[in-house]
Design a protein around this motif. Structure first.
Motif, PDB file in Angstrom:
ATOM      1  N   ASP A 121       0.973  -1.133  -0.043  1.00 40.28           N
ATOM      2  CA  ASP A 121      -0.084   0.055   0.007  1.00 40.28           C
ATOM      3  C   ASP A 121       0.860   1.254  -0.091  1.00 40.28           C
ATOM      4  N   VAL A 122       0.835   1.951  -1.118  1.00 40.38           N
ATOM      5  CA  VAL A 122       1.933   3.026  -1.253  1.00 40.38           C
ATOM      6  C   VAL A 122       1.563   4.125  -0.265  1.00 40.38           C
ATOM      7  N   ASP A 123       0.254   4.387  -0.142  1.00 39.67           N
ATOM      8  CA  ASP A 123      -0.155   5.508   0.711  1.00 39.67           C
ATOM      9  C   ASP A 123       0.340   5.434   2.261  1.00 39.67           C
ATOM     10  N   ALA A 124       0.423   3.926   2.469  1.00 38.80           N
ATOM     11  CA  ALA A 124       1.053   3.652   3.944  1.00 38.80           C
ATOM     12  C   ALA A 124       2.419   3.809   4.035  1.00 38.80           C
ATOM     13  N   ILE A 125       3.076   3.820   3.025  1.00 34.37           N
ATOM     14  CA  ILE A 125       4.538   3.964   3.350  1.00 34.37           C
ATOM     15  C   ILE A 125       5.052   5.392   3.432  1.00 34.37           C
ATOM     16  N   GLU A 126       5.798   5.697   4.543  1.00 32.68           N
ATOM     17  CA  GLU A 126       6.377   6.942   4.708  1.00 32.68           C
ATOM     18  C   GLU A 126       7.730   7.006   4.263  1.00 32.68           C
ATOM     19  N   LEU A 127       8.198   8.321   3.892  1.00 34.96           N
ATOM     20  CA  LEU A 127       9.766   8.334   3.227  1.00 34.96           C
ATOM     21  C   LEU A 127      10.339   8.898   4.439  1.00 34.96           C
ATOM     22  N   ASP A 128      11.694   8.666   4.827  1.00 34.59           N
ATOM     23  CA  ASP A 128      12.440   9.369   5.757  1.00 34.59           C
ATOM     24  C   ASP A 128      13.052  10.500   4.906  1.00 34.59           C
ATOM     25  N   GLU A 129      14.007  11.234   5.840  1.00 34.65           N
ATOM     26  CA  GLU A 129      14.383  12.408   5.410  1.00 34.65           C
ATOM     27  C   GLU A 129      15.426  12.537   4.141  1.00 34.65           C
ATOM     28  N   ASN A 130      15.934  11.278   3.731  1.00 36.79           N
ATOM     29  CA  ASN A 130      16.770  11.183   2.712  1.00 36.79           C
ATOM     30  C   ASN A 130      15.774  10.552   1.489  1.00 36.79           C
ATOM     31  N   GLY A 131      14.435  10.524   1.923  1.00 36.23           N
ATOM     32  CA  GLY A 131      13.680  10.047   0.510  1.00 36.23           C
ATOM     33  C   GLY A 131      13.414   8.756   0.326  1.00 36.23           C
ATOM     34  N   LYS A 132      14.038   7.827   1.463  1.00 34.68           N
ATOM     35  CA  LYS A 132      14.070   6.363   1.162  1.00 34.68           C
ATOM     36  C   LYS A 132      12.659   6.056   2.111  1.00 34.68           C
ATOM     37  N   PRO A 133      12.072   4.924   1.508  1.00 32.25           N
ATOM     38  CA  PRO A 133      10.754   4.487   2.147  1.00 32.25           C
ATOM     39  C   PRO A 133      11.295   3.354   3.400  1.00 32.25           C
ATOM     40  N   GLN A 134      10.350   3.783   4.150  1.00 32.72           N
ATOM     41  CA  GLN A 134      10.435   2.829   5.358  1.00 32.72           C
ATOM     42  C   GLN A 134       9.579   1.625   5.223  1.00 32.72           C
ATOM     43  N   LEU A 135      10.341   0.472   4.637  1.00 33.19           N
ATOM     44  CA  LEU A 135       9.347  -0.822   4.269  1.00 33.19           C
ATOM     45  C   LEU A 135       9.650  -1.852   4.901  1.00 33.19           C
ATOM     46  N   ASP A 136      10.426  -1.800   6.015  1.00 35.58           N
ATOM     47  CA  ASP A 136      10.944  -2.997   6.870  1.00 35.58           C
ATOM     48  C   ASP A 136       9.682  -3.758   7.509  1.00 35.58           C
ATOM     49  N   ASP A 137       8.813  -3.063   7.967  1.00 33.63           N
ATOM     50  CA  ASP A 137       7.465  -3.803   8.734  1.00 33.63           C
ATOM     51  C   ASP A 137       6.951  -4.463   7.454  1.00 33.63           C
ATOM     52  N   THR A 138       6.709  -3.783   6.541  1.00 30.05           N
ATOM     53  CA  THR A 138       5.891  -4.455   5.456  1.00 30.05           C
ATOM     54  C   THR A 138       6.475  -5.470   4.763  1.00 30.05           C
ATOM     55  N   ILE A 139       7.860  -5.401   4.646  1.00 25.85           N
ATOM     56  CA  ILE A 139       8.550  -6.437   3.950  1.00 25.85           C
ATOM     57  C   ILE A 139       8.632  -7.746   5.147  1.00 25.85           C
ATOM     58  N   ASN A 140       8.571  -7.199   6.262  1.00 26.11           N
ATOM     59  CA  ASN A 140       8.790  -8.618   7.398  1.00 26.11           C
ATOM     60  C   ASN A 140       7.253  -9.226   7.198  1.00 26.11           C
ATOM     61  N   ALA A 141       6.363  -8.405   7.433  1.00 30.75           N
ATOM     62  CA  ALA A 141       4.868  -8.926   7.191  1.00 30.75           C
ATOM     63  C   ALA A 141       4.669  -9.778   6.014  1.00 30.75           C
ATOM     64  N   LEU A 142       5.097  -9.372   4.706  1.00 30.26           N
ATOM     65  CA  LEU A 142       4.958 -10.106   3.525  1.00 30.26           C
ATOM     66  C   LEU A 142       5.973 -11.535   3.714  1.00 30.26           C
ATOM     67  N   LYS A 143       7.192 -11.397   4.150  1.00 31.22           N
ATOM     68  CA  LYS A 143       7.862 -12.642   4.409  1.00 31.22           C
ATOM     69  C   LYS A 143       7.221 -13.573   5.267  1.00 31.22           C
ATOM     70  N   GLU A 144       6.687 -13.282   6.352  1.00 27.42           N
ATOM     71  CA  GLU A 144       5.558 -14.212   7.247  1.00 27.42           C
ATOM     72  C   GLU A 144       4.463 -14.529   6.367  1.00 27.42           C
ATOM     73  N   SER A 145       3.639 -13.627   5.895  1.00 22.60           N
ATOM     74  CA  SER A 145       2.435 -14.292   5.250  1.00 22.60           C
ATOM     75  C   SER A 145       2.576 -14.758   3.706  1.00 22.60           C
ATOM     76  N   ASP A 146       3.605 -14.317   3.091  1.00 22.11           N
ATOM     77  CA  ASP A 146       3.828 -15.036   1.730  1.00 22.11           C
ATOM     78  C   ASP A 146       5.333 -15.170   1.408  1.00 22.11           C
ATOM     79  N   PRO A 147       5.977 -16.321   2.076  1.00 21.24           N
ATOM     80  CA  PRO A 147       7.280 -16.551   2.079  1.00 21.24           C
ATOM     81  C   PRO A 147       7.789 -16.914   0.648  1.00 21.24           C
ATOM     82  N   TYR A 148       6.950 -17.336   0.009  1.00 22.64           N
ATOM     83  CA  TYR A 148       7.338 -17.949  -1.377  1.00 22.64           C
ATOM     84  C   TYR A 148       7.588 -16.751  -2.171  1.00 22.64           C
TER      85      TYR A 148
END
Length: 188
Positions: A121-148
């Motif tokens: 969900d692009v709208d739920a992702i926040e960018l840090d001061e360097n313009g990099k997205p904060q994806l860690d929580d989302t990626i970890n959730a995807l690794k748990e729900s859809d490891p394939y």
């Protein structure tokens, strides 16, 4: 992702394979450069058009011969223009956010980073001061729900080789029939 020939050779590729990897990577980079140049030219053209339009609006506003009705129309045009400009800025910010997320996904151990974008969900992702997205929580959730979707992480467990590598020899050498070996064992 910067890589060198030495890193590719350390991964077990031959020098010829490393050259092929760089050739393919070069084709991708050239295509991206071409798209970037086209986008930059379009952006510059639109900026010039925007500056010309702003100058014309200011000239018309300042003209003393402009009637009240024309001034109202100009103010309406100015309001519409300001709205369009704000919408364009929001769309540009959204595009930059999506591009930053796509770039960050390439650094994950996903099998197909482009397909992974469908789950975010692009709208739920926040960018840090360097313009990099904060994806860690989302990626970890995807690794748990859809490891394939991700490459298996090496847990240090041995990966047994059940079948010998390669094709059998064409002349039959080294291809002992286990049943024949048992029968031969009884004949001795």
């Amino acid at each position: 992702m910067a890589f060198t020939t030495e890193e590719l050779l350390n991964l077990g590729l031959t020098e010829e394979q490393a050259k092929d990897v760089f050739a393919l990577h070069g084709k991708d980079i050239n295509a991206i450069k071409s798209e970037l140049e086209t986008s930059n030219q379009e952006r510059d053209s639109l900026k010039n058009q925007l500056q010309n339009t702003e100058a014309q609006l200011e000239t018309l506003k300042a003209d003393a011969n402009t009637s009240a009705e024309q001034k109202e129309a100009l103010e309406k045009l100015q309001a519409d223009y300001d709205k369009l400009k704000a919408d364009a800025a929001a769309e540009l910010a959204q595009t930059q956010k999506v591009n930053a997320i796509n770039l960050a996904l390439k650094d994950t151990k996903a099998h197909n980073p482009e397909a992974l974008m469908k789950f975010i969900d692009v709208d739920a992702i926040e960018l840090d001061e360097n313009g990099k997205p904060q994806l860690d929580d989302t990626i970890n959730a995807l690794k748990e729900s859809d490891p394939y979707l991700f490459e298996a992480e090496d847990d240090g467990a041995p990966n047994p080789n059940i079948v010998p590598q390669g094709n059998p020899a064409g002349n039959g050498a080294g291809n002992a029939d286990p049943f024949q070996a048992i029968i031969d064992g009884y004949g001795k």
